[in-house]
Write a protein that holds these residues in place. Sequence first.
Motif, mmCIF file in Angstrom:
data_model
loop_
_atom_site.group_PDB
_atom_site.id
_atom_site.type_symbol
_atom_site.label_atom_id
_atom_site.label_comp_id
_atom_site.label_asym_id
_atom_site.label_seq_id
_atom_site.Cartn_x
_atom_site.Cartn_y
_atom_site.Cartn_z
ATOM 1 N N GLN A 65 56.193 -2.005 -13.037
ATOM 2 C CA GLN A 65 54.924 -2.011 -13.776
ATOM 3 C C GLN A 65 54.506 -0.617 -14.234
ATOM 4 O OE1 GLN A 65 52.902 -4.619 -10.615
ATOM 5 N NE2 GLN A 65 51.803 -5.136 -12.494
ATOM 6 N N ILE A 66 55.096 0.409 -13.618
ATOM 7 C CA ILE A 66 54.843 1.775 -14.110
ATOM 8 C C ILE A 66 56.129 2.308 -14.766
ATOM 9 C CG2 ILE A 66 52.889 2.350 -12.622
ATOM 10 C CD1 ILE A 66 54.881 3.820 -10.766
ATOM 11 N N ASN A 67 56.929 1.350 -15.255
ATOM 12 C CA ASN A 67 58.133 1.633 -16.030
ATOM 13 C C ASN A 67 59.206 2.367 -15.229
ATOM 14 O OD1 ASN A 67 59.607 1.259 -18.366
ATOM 15 N ND2 ASN A 67 58.843 3.103 -19.375
ATOM 16 N N LYS A 68 59.262 2.085 -13.920
ATOM 17 C CA LYS A 68 60.313 2.633 -13.066
ATOM 18 C C LYS A 68 61.137 1.466 -12.546
ATOM 19 C CE LYS A 68 58.688 6.826 -13.382
ATOM 20 N NZ LYS A 68 59.381 7.856 -14.158
ATOM 21 N N ASN A 69 62.394 1.422 -12.921
ATOM 22 C CA ASN A 69 63.249 0.272 -12.632
ATOM 23 C C ASN A 69 63.827 0.357 -11.212
ATOM 24 O OD1 ASN A 69 64.502 -2.117 -13.132
ATOM 25 N ND2 ASN A 69 66.133 -1.262 -14.384
ATOM 26 N N LEU A 70 62.938 0.350 -10.219
ATOM 27 C CA LEU A 70 63.335 0.510 -8.822
ATOM 28 C C LEU A 70 62.715 -0.582 -7.956
ATOM 29 C CD1 LEU A 70 62.723 4.358 -8.537
ATOM 30 C CD2 LEU A 70 64.959 3.234 -8.637
ATOM 31 N N GLN A 71 63.410 -0.954 -6.878
ATOM 32 C CA GLN A 71 62.925 -2.009 -5.978
ATOM 33 C C GLN A 71 61.908 -1.435 -4.985
ATOM 34 O OE1 GLN A 71 66.103 -4.263 -4.186
ATOM 35 N NE2 GLN A 71 67.157 -4.543 -6.124
ATOM 36 N N ILE A 72 60.726 -1.142 -5.499
ATOM 37 C CA ILE A 72 59.637 -0.612 -4.677
ATOM 38 C C ILE A 72 58.361 -1.366 -5.026
ATOM 39 C CG2 ILE A 72 58.240 1.417 -4.077
ATOM 40 C CD1 ILE A 72 60.572 3.178 -4.979
ATOM 41 N N ILE A 73 57.655 -1.826 -3.983
ATOM 42 C CA ILE A 73 56.335 -2.422 -4.201
ATOM 43 C C ILE A 73 55.349 -1.793 -3.220
ATOM 44 C CG2 ILE A 73 57.337 -4.611 -5.006
ATOM 45 C CD1 ILE A 73 56.501 -5.884 -2.350
ATOM 46 N N ALA A 74 54.101 -1.783 -3.626
ATOM 47 C CA ALA A 74 53.015 -1.345 -2.745
ATOM 48 C C ALA A 74 52.010 -2.484 -2.664
ATOM 49 C CB ALA A 74 52.348 -0.084 -3.288
ATOM 50 N N VAL A 75 51.472 -2.702 -1.470
ATOM 51 C CA VAL A 75 50.500 -3.774 -1.252
ATOM 52 C C VAL A 75 49.343 -3.219 -0.425
ATOM 53 C CG1 VAL A 75 50.132 -6.067 -0.263
ATOM 54 C CG2 VAL A 75 52.338 -5.510 -1.274
ATOM 55 N N HIS A 76 48.127 -3.500 -0.869
ATOM 56 C CA HIS A 76 46.947 -3.087 -0.100
ATOM 57 C C HIS A 76 45.898 -4.194 -0.196
ATOM 58 C CE1 HIS A 76 44.008 -0.565 1.840
ATOM 59 N NE2 HIS A 76 43.185 -0.722 0.821
ATOM 60 N N ILE A 77 45.783 -4.952 0.889
ATOM 61 C CA ILE A 77 44.855 -6.083 0.925
ATOM 62 C C ILE A 77 43.816 -5.814 2.003
ATOM 63 C CG2 ILE A 77 44.596 -8.579 1.232
ATOM 64 C CD1 ILE A 77 47.623 -8.816 0.594
ATOM 65 N N PRO A 78 42.589 -5.437 1.614
ATOM 66 C CA PRO A 78 41.548 -5.237 2.630
ATOM 67 C C PRO A 78 41.147 -6.572 3.235
ATOM 68 C CG PRO A 78 40.787 -4.567 0.446
ATOM 69 C CD PRO A 78 42.110 -5.217 0.272
ATOM 70 N N TYR A 79 40.906 -6.565 4.531
ATOM 71 C CA TYR A 79 40.418 -7.775 5.187
ATOM 72 C C TYR A 79 38.902 -7.790 5.126
ATOM 73 C CZ TYR A 79 45.144 -8.089 7.061
ATOM 74 O OH TYR A 79 46.503 -8.167 7.200
ATOM 75 N N LEU A 80 38.350 -8.956 4.878
ATOM 76 C CA LEU A 80 36.899 -9.113 4.864
ATOM 77 C C LEU A 80 36.436 -9.652 6.207
ATOM 78 C CD1 LEU A 80 36.412 -10.650 1.311
ATOM 79 C CD2 LEU A 80 35.886 -8.324 2.023
ATOM 80 N N PHE A 81 35.348 -9.126 6.674
ATOM 81 C CA PHE A 81 34.766 -9.566 7.939
ATOM 82 C C PHE A 81 33.375 -10.106 7.677
ATOM 83 C CE2 PHE A 81 37.902 -6.407 8.816
ATOM 84 C CZ PHE A 81 38.547 -6.862 9.950
ATOM 85 N N ILE A 93 38.488 0.679 4.198
ATOM 86 C CA ILE A 93 39.806 0.167 3.814
ATOM 87 C C ILE A 93 40.947 1.098 4.193
ATOM 88 C CG2 ILE A 93 38.932 -1.305 1.953
ATOM 89 C CD1 ILE A 93 39.750 0.829 -0.036
ATOM 90 N N ASP A 94 40.648 2.253 4.768
ATOM 91 C CA ASP A 94 41.723 3.140 5.203
ATOM 92 C C ASP A 94 42.054 2.960 6.684
ATOM 93 O OD1 ASP A 94 42.266 4.364 2.777
ATOM 94 O OD2 ASP A 94 40.537 5.673 2.981
ATOM 95 N N THR A 95 41.449 1.989 7.339
ATOM 96 C CA THR A 95 41.732 1.736 8.751
ATOM 97 C C THR A 95 42.680 0.550 8.871
ATOM 98 O OG1 THR A 95 39.935 0.162 9.055
ATOM 99 C CG2 THR A 95 39.376 2.497 9.277
ATOM 100 N N LEU A 96 42.824 0.028 10.077
ATOM 101 C CA LEU A 96 43.701 -1.120 10.278
ATOM 102 C C LEU A 96 43.057 -2.416 9.801
ATOM 103 C CD1 LEU A 96 45.215 -0.288 13.786
ATOM 104 C CD2 LEU A 96 46.299 -0.085 11.550
ATOM 105 N N ASP A 97 41.961 -2.292 9.064
ATOM 106 C CA ASP A 97 41.290 -3.474 8.531
ATOM 107 C C ASP A 97 41.924 -3.925 7.220
ATOM 108 O OD1 ASP A 97 39.604 -3.281 10.679
ATOM 109 O OD2 ASP A 97 38.052 -2.212 9.579
ATOM 110 N N SER A 98 43.200 -3.613 7.033
ATOM 111 C CA SER A 98 43.868 -4.012 5.802
ATOM 112 C C SER A 98 45.350 -4.259 6.059
ATOM 113 C CB SER A 98 43.705 -2.925 4.725
ATOM 114 O OG SER A 98 44.355 -1.739 5.139
#
Length: 196
Positions: A65-81, A93-98
């Motif tokens: 998606q940033i035009n780099k043909n490499l097998q890399i993904i990033a995921v950041h899903i904050p948990y809601l409480f 969102i920078d703690t273990l709450d994600s």
Amino acid sequence: MITMDHIIKEGHPTLREKAKKVEFPLTSDTKEMAEEMLTFLKNSQNPEIAEKYKLRAGVGLAAPQINKNLQIIAVHIPYLFEDEDNEEINHDIDTLDSFTHIMINPRILSESVQQIALSSGEGCLSVDRTVEGYVPRAKKIKLRFQDIEGQTHQLTLHDYEAIVVQHEIDHLNGIMFYDRIHTEDPFHQPKQLELL
């Protein structure tokens, strides 16, 4: 810093290519790019930063998606409480709450027969339009990947986390989310499809 200007849009040929396996040790450029992908997701979910840099909120980003043909993904899903008044609150969102990972060379080892789809449909940072319909995905997946140091990890993911990771792995295989929507009936719901 990655901004929306770095994200290529549907129709770009890179989004339809199969991404290349990443070799270890990572070059400093590749490592920095992977970390910037994750930073983009965190920034996109921070209202002040997102407004300042005009970022669309995202929970996942794949290198193609940033035009780099490499097998890399990033995921950041904050948990809601929920607090005592039953109102959702978003913790730091920078703690273990994600659920936060950089995944290199991710492979789905197995997946459930049971399927799941988001009732609201899926979106994508590379798609600037609304595409309605259910996107069927495995409700549960077993996944293997390497981190930026080359260590191998194995995870079992369910529901939303499984959906997000499958969406991003699709990008590594040149598949867009709307390729999975039923062409004649976008809201077709077979018996085994659970809505989330």
